[in-house]
Write a protein that holds these residues in place. Structure first.
Motif, mmCIF file in Angstrom:
data_model
loop_
_atom_site.group_PDB
_atom_site.id
_atom_site.type_symbol
_atom_site.label_atom_id
_atom_site.label_comp_id
_atom_site.label_asym_id
_atom_site.label_seq_id
_atom_site.Cartn_x
_atom_site.Cartn_y
_atom_site.Cartn_z
ATOM 1 N N ARG A 125 39.799 0.983 32.627
ATOM 2 C CA ARG A 125 38.808 1.923 33.164
ATOM 3 C C ARG A 125 39.417 3.297 33.467
ATOM 4 O O ARG A 125 38.687 4.271 33.640
ATOM 5 C CB ARG A 125 38.175 1.352 34.431
ATOM 6 C CG ARG A 125 39.160 1.107 35.562
ATOM 7 C CD ARG A 125 38.483 0.489 36.777
ATOM 8 N NE ARG A 125 39.452 0.137 37.804
ATOM 9 C CZ ARG A 125 40.102 -1.010 37.843
ATOM 10 N NH1 ARG A 125 39.862 -1.926 36.926
ATOM 11 N NH2 ARG A 125 40.959 -1.264 38.814
ATOM 12 N N GLN A 126 40.752 3.382 33.543
ATOM 13 C CA GLN A 126 41.399 4.652 33.832
ATOM 14 C C GLN A 126 41.958 5.328 32.583
ATOM 15 O O GLN A 126 42.570 6.391 32.691
ATOM 16 C CB GLN A 126 42.535 4.436 34.842
ATOM 17 C CG GLN A 126 42.068 3.999 36.213
ATOM 18 C CD GLN A 126 43.221 3.776 37.181
ATOM 19 O OE1 GLN A 126 44.381 4.002 36.837
ATOM 20 N NE2 GLN A 126 42.907 3.315 38.379
ATOM 21 N N ARG A 158 32.321 3.659 28.044
ATOM 22 C CA ARG A 158 33.051 4.562 28.926
ATOM 23 C C ARG A 158 32.808 4.256 30.395
ATOM 24 O O ARG A 158 33.712 4.363 31.227
ATOM 25 C CB ARG A 158 32.638 6.012 28.655
ATOM 26 C CG ARG A 158 33.010 6.554 27.299
ATOM 27 C CD ARG A 158 32.788 8.062 27.286
ATOM 28 N NE ARG A 158 32.604 8.553 25.936
ATOM 29 C CZ ARG A 158 31.436 8.929 25.432
ATOM 30 N NH1 ARG A 158 30.336 8.851 26.160
ATOM 31 N NH2 ARG A 158 31.355 9.378 24.189
ATOM 32 N N HIS A 159 31.596 3.881 30.750
ATOM 33 C CA HIS A 159 31.217 3.743 32.157
ATOM 34 C C HIS A 159 31.499 2.363 32.736
ATOM 35 O O HIS A 159 31.508 2.200 33.951
ATOM 36 C CB HIS A 159 29.725 4.046 32.326
ATOM 37 C CG HIS A 159 29.363 5.442 31.932
ATOM 38 N ND1 HIS A 159 28.069 5.818 31.620
ATOM 39 C CD2 HIS A 159 30.129 6.561 31.781
ATOM 40 C CE1 HIS A 159 28.046 7.089 31.305
ATOM 41 N NE2 HIS A 159 29.284 7.561 31.395
ATOM 42 N N HIS A 160 31.709 1.367 31.905
ATOM 43 C CA HIS A 160 31.917 0.014 32.429
ATOM 44 C C HIS A 160 33.281 -0.071 33.125
ATOM 45 O O HIS A 160 34.268 0.501 32.646
ATOM 46 C CB HIS A 160 31.842 -1.003 31.292
ATOM 47 C CG HIS A 160 31.799 -2.418 31.765
ATOM 48 N ND1 HIS A 160 30.721 -2.931 32.447
ATOM 49 C CD2 HIS A 160 32.717 -3.424 31.683
ATOM 50 C CE1 HIS A 160 30.962 -4.203 32.750
ATOM 51 N NE2 HIS A 160 32.166 -4.513 32.299
ATOM 52 N N PRO A 161 33.390 -0.779 34.260
ATOM 53 C CA PRO A 161 34.678 -0.857 34.974
ATOM 54 C C PRO A 161 35.714 -1.744 34.299
ATOM 55 O O PRO A 161 36.897 -1.674 34.627
ATOM 56 C CB PRO A 161 34.287 -1.437 36.345
ATOM 57 C CG PRO A 161 33.020 -2.191 36.091
ATOM 58 C CD PRO A 161 32.294 -1.398 35.041
ATOM 59 N N TRP A 162 35.348 -2.595 33.384
ATOM 60 C CA TRP A 162 36.266 -3.446 32.616
ATOM 61 C C TRP A 162 37.255 -4.190 33.503
ATOM 62 O O TRP A 162 38.469 -3.994 33.399
ATOM 63 C CB TRP A 162 37.018 -2.625 31.559
ATOM 64 C CG TRP A 162 36.129 -1.980 30.560
ATOM 65 C CD1 TRP A 162 35.859 -0.659 30.441
ATOM 66 C CD2 TRP A 162 35.358 -2.641 29.543
ATOM 67 N NE1 TRP A 162 34.974 -0.434 29.422
ATOM 68 C CE2 TRP A 162 34.643 -1.643 28.852
ATOM 69 C CE3 TRP A 162 35.212 -3.979 29.163
ATOM 70 C CZ2 TRP A 162 33.786 -1.926 27.803
ATOM 71 C CZ3 TRP A 162 34.344 -4.267 28.121
ATOM 72 C CH2 TRP A 162 33.648 -3.253 27.448
ATOM 73 N N ASN A 165 39.853 -5.835 31.500
ATOM 74 C CA ASN A 165 40.703 -4.960 30.693
ATOM 75 C C ASN A 165 40.514 -5.176 29.185
ATOM 76 O O ASN A 165 39.400 -5.427 28.736
ATOM 77 C CB ASN A 165 42.171 -5.123 31.110
ATOM 78 C CG ASN A 165 42.435 -4.446 32.437
ATOM 79 O OD1 ASN A 165 42.204 -3.256 32.591
ATOM 80 N ND2 ASN A 165 42.903 -5.207 33.405
ATOM 81 N N THR A 199 25.666 -1.563 33.709
ATOM 82 C CA THR A 199 26.366 -0.349 34.122
ATOM 83 C C THR A 199 25.826 0.882 33.407
ATOM 84 O O THR A 199 26.454 1.937 33.434
ATOM 85 C CB THR A 199 27.873 -0.474 33.831
ATOM 86 O OG1 THR A 199 28.062 -0.600 32.410
ATOM 87 C CG2 THR A 199 28.470 -1.681 34.533
ATOM 88 N N THR A 205 33.292 8.092 34.562
ATOM 89 C CA THR A 205 34.536 7.922 35.315
ATOM 90 C C THR A 205 35.734 8.440 34.549
ATOM 91 O O THR A 205 36.832 8.416 35.065
ATOM 92 C CB THR A 205 34.770 6.431 35.632
ATOM 93 O OG1 THR A 205 34.807 5.702 34.391
ATOM 94 C CG2 THR A 205 33.668 5.885 36.510
#
Length: 211
Positions: A125-126, A158-162, A165, A199, A205
């Motif tokens: 997510r980062q 892009r927006h999903h927190p995953w 991973n 999401t 993010t």
């Protein structure tokens, strides 16, 4: 040019990790192979040993591993002469080893022996290259069949927190390609797992990276 030997310390019962790493002589314990086993350390001689999830290694074996790293010699279970080993060691852990040292769950002397060079991999997510990763995965999942991602699908990715991973991303795209019709070539949001659709209204993010 040497061997690359990998072992997951979290996937092996604590009672068997020692035998897997250091090897054993014939009859060293109940259920041991009749001809013994060299162990991962000796198998990696002249090459590289990768210890995945080393944060899950029992404290007692951490002490034995430290001794091997310092002496460059390994002794198999069941006795016998020490054998020299020459290898490069790479370790990985999803647990913060330095914090484990403070709680007594990981040996500080082993941590400092291993941490000559450390790399911290950010969660998915980062990462700013998630689109490139997604396209790479699509190429691997559908060789010879060019697929693209709709703009709305990219936004969801892009927006999903995953929380899972890269494994979660791979599984999501694997499902999406399976949901495509034989004449479809673009992944739409409806092809993705339902948890990604939840999401859809999340704020961005990370910056967009166009391939």
């Amino acid at each position: 040019d040497g061997p690359f030997v990998a072992i997951n310390c979290a996937a092996i019962p604590p009672s068997l990790i020692e035998a897997e790493l250091f090897g054993y002589r014939a009859g060293a314990y109940t259920g041991a192979r009749g001809d013994g086993a060299p162990g991962k350390l000796r198998e990696a001689h002249g090459g590289t040993l990768f210890l995945d999830e080393i944060g899950d290694m029992p404290l007692r074996l951490q002490a034995v591993l430290l001794r091997v790293l310092e002496t460059r010699r390994v002794s198999p279970l069941g006795g016998g002469p020490d054998e020299a080993v020459d290898l490069a060691l790479v370790c990985a852990s999803h647990r913060p080893l330095k914090a484990l040292c403070e709680t007594g769950a990981f040996r500080p002397d082993l941590y400092f022996r291993l941490s000559a060079m450390s790399l911290a991999l950010p969660p998915l997510r980062q990462r700013s290259d998630i689109e490139l990763l997604a396209r790479r995965i699509l190429d691997e999942e559908s060789p010879g069949r060019p697929l693209s991602l709709a703009a709305a699908t990219l936004d969801l990715i892009r927006h999903h927190p995953w929380p899972g991973n890269i494994r979660q991303l791979k599984n999501a795209l694997r499902l999406a390609t399976a949901m495509l019709g034989p004449d479809d070539s673009t992944l739409q949001p409806e092809h993705l797992p339902h948890e990604l659709l939840d999401t859809a209204d999340a704020p961005p993010t990370r910056p967009s990276l166009r391939a």
